[in-house]
Design a protein around this motif. Structure first.
Motif, PDB file in Angstrom:
ATOM      1  N   PRO A 136     -31.784  48.283 -46.462  1.00 33.69           N
ATOM      2  CA  PRO A 136     -33.192  48.213 -46.743  1.00 33.69           C
ATOM      3  C   PRO A 136     -33.375  48.183 -48.324  1.00 33.69           C
ATOM      4  N   PHE A 137     -32.629  47.370 -49.308  1.00 29.75           N
ATOM      5  CA  PHE A 137     -33.157  46.937 -50.550  1.00 29.75           C
ATOM      6  C   PHE A 137     -31.814  46.125 -51.238  1.00 29.75           C
ATOM      7  N   VAL A 138     -32.155  45.475 -52.247  1.00 24.11           N
ATOM      8  CA  VAL A 138     -31.428  44.396 -53.291  1.00 24.11           C
ATOM      9  C   VAL A 138     -31.803  44.356 -54.326  1.00 24.11           C
ATOM     10  N   ARG A 139     -30.521  44.577 -55.536  1.00 27.73           N
ATOM     11  CA  ARG A 139     -30.634  45.283 -56.681  1.00 27.73           C
ATOM     12  C   ARG A 139     -30.675  43.167 -57.703  1.00 27.73           C
ATOM     13  N   VAL A 140     -31.557  43.220 -58.080  1.00 28.08           N
ATOM     14  CA  VAL A 140     -31.565  42.255 -59.177  1.00 28.08           C
ATOM     15  C   VAL A 140     -31.785  42.349 -60.459  1.00 28.08           C
ATOM     16  N   PHE A 141     -31.788  41.783 -61.744  1.00 28.83           N
ATOM     17  CA  PHE A 141     -31.688  42.162 -63.623  1.00 28.83           C
ATOM     18  C   PHE A 141     -32.610  41.580 -63.848  1.00 28.83           C
ATOM     19  N   PRO A 142     -33.391  42.492 -64.991  1.00 28.01           N
ATOM     20  CA  PRO A 142     -34.156  41.351 -65.662  1.00 28.01           C
ATOM     21  C   PRO A 142     -34.045  40.437 -66.279  1.00 28.01           C
ATOM     22  N   ASP A 143     -33.427  40.094 -67.211  1.00 31.26           N
ATOM     23  CA  ASP A 143     -32.051  41.623 -67.931  1.00 31.26           C
ATOM     24  C   ASP A 143     -31.755  41.057 -68.772  1.00 31.26           C
ATOM     25  N   GLN A 144     -32.290  39.698 -70.068  1.00 30.88           N
ATOM     26  CA  GLN A 144     -32.751  39.479 -71.396  1.00 30.88           C
ATOM     27  C   GLN A 144     -33.730  39.447 -72.411  1.00 30.88           C
ATOM     28  N   LEU A 145     -33.932  39.727 -73.416  1.00 27.68           N
ATOM     29  CA  LEU A 145     -35.004  39.182 -74.096  1.00 27.68           C
ATOM     30  C   LEU A 145     -34.546  38.072 -75.356  1.00 27.68           C
ATOM     31  N   PRO A 146     -34.806  36.928 -74.591  1.00 26.48           N
ATOM     32  CA  PRO A 146     -33.814  35.227 -75.638  1.00 26.48           C
ATOM     33  C   PRO A 146     -34.325  35.470 -76.525  1.00 26.48           C
ATOM     34  N   PRO A 147     -33.408  35.684 -77.995  1.00 25.80           N
ATOM     35  CA  PRO A 147     -34.500  35.670 -78.801  1.00 25.80           C
ATOM     36  C   PRO A 147     -35.519  34.032 -79.410  1.00 25.80           C
ATOM     37  N   ASP A 148     -35.356  33.021 -79.026  1.00 26.36           N
ATOM     38  CA  ASP A 148     -35.612  31.522 -78.865  1.00 26.36           C
ATOM     39  C   ASP A 148     -36.605  31.960 -77.840  1.00 26.36           C
ATOM     40  N   GLN A 149     -37.146  32.472 -77.047  1.00 27.17           N
ATOM     41  CA  GLN A 149     -38.115  33.064 -75.864  1.00 27.17           C
ATOM     42  C   GLN A 149     -38.877  34.266 -76.686  1.00 27.17           C
ATOM     43  N   ARG A 151     -41.450  37.667 -76.148  1.00 29.12           N
ATOM     44  CA  ARG A 151     -41.277  38.204 -75.660  1.00 29.12           C
ATOM     45  C   ARG A 151     -42.506  38.986 -74.025  1.00 29.12           C
ATOM     46  N   ALA A 152     -43.457  38.342 -74.648  1.00 26.10           N
ATOM     47  CA  ALA A 152     -44.627  37.967 -73.116  1.00 26.10           C
ATOM     48  C   ALA A 152     -44.027  37.063 -72.326  1.00 26.10           C
ATOM     49  N   LYS A 153     -43.961  36.684 -72.717  1.00 31.17           N
ATOM     50  CA  LYS A 153     -43.565  34.749 -71.896  1.00 31.17           C
ATOM     51  C   LYS A 153     -42.433  35.588 -70.659  1.00 31.17           C
ATOM     52  N   THR A 154     -41.364  35.712 -71.871  1.00 30.33           N
ATOM     53  CA  THR A 154     -39.847  36.591 -70.702  1.00 30.33           C
ATOM     54  C   THR A 154     -40.631  38.040 -69.874  1.00 30.33           C
ATOM     55  N   LEU A 155     -41.626  38.827 -69.896  1.00 23.84           N
ATOM     56  CA  LEU A 155     -41.766  39.803 -69.282  1.00 23.84           C
ATOM     57  C   LEU A 155     -42.180  39.828 -67.615  1.00 23.84           C
ATOM     58  N   ASP A 156     -43.652  38.391 -68.098  1.00 27.55           N
ATOM     59  CA  ASP A 156     -43.981  37.840 -67.073  1.00 27.55           C
ATOM     60  C   ASP A 156     -42.914  36.347 -66.319  1.00 27.55           C
ATOM     61  N   LEU A 157     -42.023  35.949 -66.860  1.00 28.97           N
ATOM     62  CA  LEU A 157     -41.252  35.498 -66.346  1.00 28.97           C
ATOM     63  C   LEU A 157     -40.486  36.540 -64.930  1.00 28.97           C
ATOM     64  N   ILE A 158     -40.580  37.947 -65.456  1.00 31.07           N
ATOM     65  CA  ILE A 158     -39.371  38.897 -64.404  1.00 31.07           C
ATOM     66  C   ILE A 158     -40.693  38.988 -63.366  1.00 31.07           C
ATOM     67  N   SER A 159     -41.741  40.046 -63.681  1.00 31.49           N
ATOM     68  CA  SER A 159     -43.067  39.515 -62.905  1.00 31.49           C
ATOM     69  C   SER A 159     -42.944  38.729 -61.933  1.00 31.49           C
ATOM     70  N   GLU A 179     -33.422  46.635 -61.306  1.00 34.54           N
ATOM     71  CA  GLU A 179     -33.269  47.684 -62.398  1.00 34.54           C
ATOM     72  C   GLU A 179     -33.240  47.764 -64.317  1.00 34.54           C
ATOM     73  N   SER A 180     -33.280  49.316 -64.703  1.00 34.30           N
ATOM     74  CA  SER A 180     -33.541  49.398 -65.496  1.00 34.30           C
ATOM     75  C   SER A 180     -31.619  48.916 -66.163  1.00 34.30           C
ATOM     76  N   HIS A 181     -31.795  48.127 -66.554  1.00 32.48           N
ATOM     77  CA  HIS A 181     -30.603  47.257 -67.467  1.00 32.48           C
ATOM     78  C   HIS A 181     -30.808  46.226 -68.651  1.00 32.48           C
ATOM     79  N   GLY A 182     -29.532  46.105 -68.927  1.00 32.68           N
ATOM     80  CA  GLY A 182     -29.799  44.889 -70.033  1.00 32.68           C
ATOM     81  C   GLY A 182     -30.201  45.425 -71.683  1.00 32.68           C
ATOM     82  N   GLU A 183     -31.041  44.724 -71.696  1.00 31.40           N
ATOM     83  CA  GLU A 183     -31.769  44.761 -73.054  1.00 31.40           C
ATOM     84  C   GLU A 183     -33.135  45.681 -72.945  1.00 31.40           C
ATOM     85  N   LEU A 184     -33.839  45.371 -71.425  1.00 31.20           N
ATOM     86  CA  LEU A 184     -34.926  46.050 -70.787  1.00 31.20           C
ATOM     87  C   LEU A 184     -34.066  47.277 -69.871  1.00 31.20           C
TER      88      LEU A 184
END
Length: 303
Positions: A136-149, A151-159, A179-184
């Motif tokens: 039923p499921f496939v897991r993916v990662f968020p996974d980082q908050l790149p310092p040169d990017q 934050r709002a853009k990163t969250l939007d990319l993940i969504s 998954e709740s993972h990495g820097e998120l």
């Protein structure tokens, strides 16, 4: 990693009380809990050993995060053709064990078009394999908050990545789980991501220990924020020693499992409680033969 303080310990204690007080209002689910384990904990086991251990240990499911050293499951000899995937599916089903999740290495935070395309392609291949395995499921990662990017853009990319994969998964009767993972691991960031990516074939894996030890949030607070998205749960335990943690068998550490499970039961959670023993990443911890068979027994103490 920060040390667990007296203040955070007090929050955990108060959370336990909160969970106890919540229970009469929501009611405890009467359904028997379902247990699975991740193959991250047994990176050298062949398929036959994985299945036998699941059956002997009264597990209801197995979560595949690699097989015999191959993390890209679509390249594993046991799953590399439709016929082999069908054989594996039937072997597990005949023993009453569900292949309940496939763990991809997909990262959704990348803005670079080439990297992003590569990661999304991997997720699609895993979704196709999940369909063949009746998983039923496939897991993916968020996974980082790149310092040169931004934050709002990163969250939007993940969504946006989740929505794209959710549409692909819907056509194949699969659900993509972040998954709740990495820097998120903070619930407010995850809430923003999941709200923007709300889709019937998109959900969340709650890694209880990650969010507690990294974000220092109580399980009750996390559950109250994210419960409508939670489809799968990762369980592990550890001892905190100074600024580090050391993984131990469930019930032998300080992870707030009782509060997390209490919140899940009170909310009527029906998914798997999946044991994630990180043997592949930490080869010095106990061997899988020592900890995987005992997990269902240890977990029953929380029910």
């Amino acid at each position: 990693m920060r040390t667990i303080t007296r203040r955070s310990a007090l929050k955990t204690t108060l959370a336990s009380l909160t969970t106890a007080l919540m229970t009469p209002a929501f009611g405890i689910s009467a359904a028997a809990p379902r247990f699975s384990f991740s193959t991250l904990g047994c990176p050298k086991w062949p398929l036959a050993t994985i299945l036998k251990t699941a059956v002997d240990g009264s597990y209801q499911g197995v979560e595949f995060r690699g097989l015999m050293g191959e993390l890209d499951l679509t390249k594993s000899p046991d799953f590399s053709t439709a016929e082999r995937a069908a054989d594996a599916r039937n072997r597990f089903a005949s023993q009453g064990v569900r292949i309940c999740n496939l763990g991809a290495s997909t990262q959704l935070h990348h803005a670079d078009p080439t990297k992003r395309a590569k990661h999304l392609d991997e997720a699609r291949r895993f979704i196709d394999l999940a369909r063949q395995l009746d998983c039923p499921f496939v897991r993916v990662f968020p996974d980082q908050l790149p310092p040169d990017q931004d934050r709002a853009k990163t969250l939007d990319l993940i969504s946006q990545g989740l929505l794209e994969l959710g549409g692909y998964a819907k056509e194949r009767a699969v659900t993509v789980l972040l998954e709740s993972h990495g820097e998120l691991t903070k619930s407010d960031w995850l809430l923003k991501i999941m709200t923007a990516a709300e889709h019937p074939n998109v959900g969340l894996i709650w890694d209880v220990f990650n969010m507690w030890v990294d974000a220092h949030e109580t399980p009750v607070a996390v559950y109250q924020q994210l419960n409508r998205f939670i489809r799968h749960v990762h369980i592990k335990d550890a001892r905190i020693e100074g600024a580090a943690h050391h993984y131990v068998a469930v019930g032998q550490g300080v992870a707030p499992l009782r509060e997390a499970i209490g919140a899940l039961r009170a909310g009527g959670y029906q998914g798997f409680y999946s044991f994630e023993w990180e043997k592949l990443w930490h080869p010095d911890i106990a061997d899988p033969e020592q900890v995987i068979p005992q997990y269902p027994k240890a977990m029953k103490a929380y029910f």
